[in-house]
Write an enzyme that holds these catalytic residues in place. Sequence first.
Site, PDB file in Angstrom:
ATOM      1  N   ASP A 133       7.958   6.671   8.095  1.00  0.00           N
ATOM      2  CA  ASP A 133       7.530   6.032   9.325  1.00  0.00           C
ATOM      3  C   ASP A 133       6.422   6.899   9.907  1.00  0.00           C
ATOM      4  O   ASP A 133       6.513   8.127   9.866  1.00  0.00           O
ATOM      5  CB  ASP A 133       8.676   5.894  10.322  1.00  0.00           C
ATOM      6  N   GLY A 182       0.831  -1.210   0.000  1.00  0.00           N
ATOM      7  CA  GLY A 182       0.000   0.000   0.000  1.00  0.00           C
ATOM      8  C   GLY A 182       0.862   1.256   0.000  1.00  0.00           C
ATOM      9  O   GLY A 182       0.614   2.209  -0.736  1.00  0.00           O
TER      10      GLY A 182
HETATM   11  P1  IMP Z   1       4.765   2.066  10.029  1.00  0.00           P
HETATM   12  O1  IMP Z   1       4.949   3.469   9.515  1.00  0.00           O
HETATM   13  O2  IMP Z   1       4.828   1.048   8.937  1.00  0.00           O
HETATM   14  O3  IMP Z   1       5.632   1.772  11.222  1.00  0.00           O
HETATM   15  O4  IMP Z   1       3.257   1.887  10.530  1.00  0.00           O
HETATM   16  C1  IMP Z   1       2.559   2.967  11.083  1.00  0.00           C
HETATM   17  C2  IMP Z   1       1.263   2.515  11.742  1.00  0.00           C
HETATM   18  O5  IMP Z   1       0.646   3.710  12.242  1.00  0.00           O
HETATM   19  C3  IMP Z   1       0.267   1.910  10.782  1.00  0.00           C
HETATM   20  O6  IMP Z   1       0.270   0.517  10.814  1.00  0.00           O
HETATM   21  C4  IMP Z   1      -1.073   2.429  11.329  1.00  0.00           C
HETATM   22  O7  IMP Z   1      -1.533   1.604  12.345  1.00  0.00           O
HETATM   23  C5  IMP Z   1      -0.713   3.746  11.959  1.00  0.00           C
HETATM   24  N1  IMP Z   1      -0.989   4.833  11.005  1.00  0.00           N
HETATM   25  C6  IMP Z   1      -0.087   5.566  10.329  1.00  0.00           C
HETATM   26  N2  IMP Z   1      -0.701   6.440   9.503  1.00  0.00           N
HETATM   27  C7  IMP Z   1      -2.027   6.221   9.681  1.00  0.00           C
HETATM   28  C8  IMP Z   1      -3.197   6.812   9.083  1.00  0.00           C
HETATM   29  O8  IMP Z   1      -3.175   7.678   8.199  1.00  0.00           O
HETATM   30  N3  IMP Z   1      -4.374   6.334   9.540  1.00  0.00           N
HETATM   31  C9  IMP Z   1      -4.486   5.367  10.468  1.00  0.00           C
HETATM   32  N4  IMP Z   1      -3.439   4.780  11.040  1.00  0.00           N
HETATM   33  C10 IMP Z   1      -2.217   5.211  10.641  1.00  0.00           C
END
Ligand code: IMP
Length: 202
Positions: free
Chosen positions: A75, A18
């Site tokens: 991140d 995604g």
């Molecule tokens: P990472 O950046 O892959 O470590 O994951 C960030 C996590 O933060 C995601 O799995 C979501 O659970 C949460 N997150 C980040 N951006 C969003 C957003 O726009 N909406 C909802 N959850 C978010």
Amino acid sequence: MPRTLTEPKLLVASHNKGKVREIAALVEPFGKAVVSAGELELAEPVEPGMTFIEISEVKALAGAKAAGLPALADDSGLSIHALDGEPGVYSARWGGPKKDFTRAMGKVHEALEEWGIPDTERQAHFTCALSLAWPDGHCETFEGKVYGQITWPARGDKGFGYDPIFIADGYDITFGEMEPADKHAISHRARAFAQLVEACLQ
Ligand code: IMP
């Protein structure tokens, strides 16, 4: 002066399809071709560091070095002010190994109830750190935030992650109830992307 991205091809240092799609859509209008970490079979770096910025920089620098190409990484996460910023950089991990965000949102609700936080003190923000690194170790990083409130029960199925319990300031529907285009106009990720475009992609 930020460094301009002159190279025609770059790595999106992520194994999340995604995210790769979202970032590719951003840079392709600037004539950039994108290859993903999955396509190059690059290892997923562990996430050391305490801040969104530190983690996105580690991911981008590791990707740029491994691929020999400029690399983009991000991140992101949700920080709840009354919970000392939790889940923060652990936002993905609160979903457990199955990335179950119904469970993660339940944990947020339980923590707020346990800590006795009233509805009027449930301020929170999403953060997105976005890093563009080159194989020579140069790195440009941008950070976007969107502020709002945590609500319960969760509402809406249009977004992902914690969207159904987050209401941005000035709105009365959750990110989960918003049309994706409306969310993308104000989101933390869009704000970080806009800064990157302005600084490195003109
Ligand atoms: P990472 O950046 O892959 O470590 O994951 C960030 C996590 O933060 C995601 O799995 C979501 O659970 C949460 N997150 C980040 N951006 C969003 C957003 O726009 N909406 C909802 N959850 C978010």
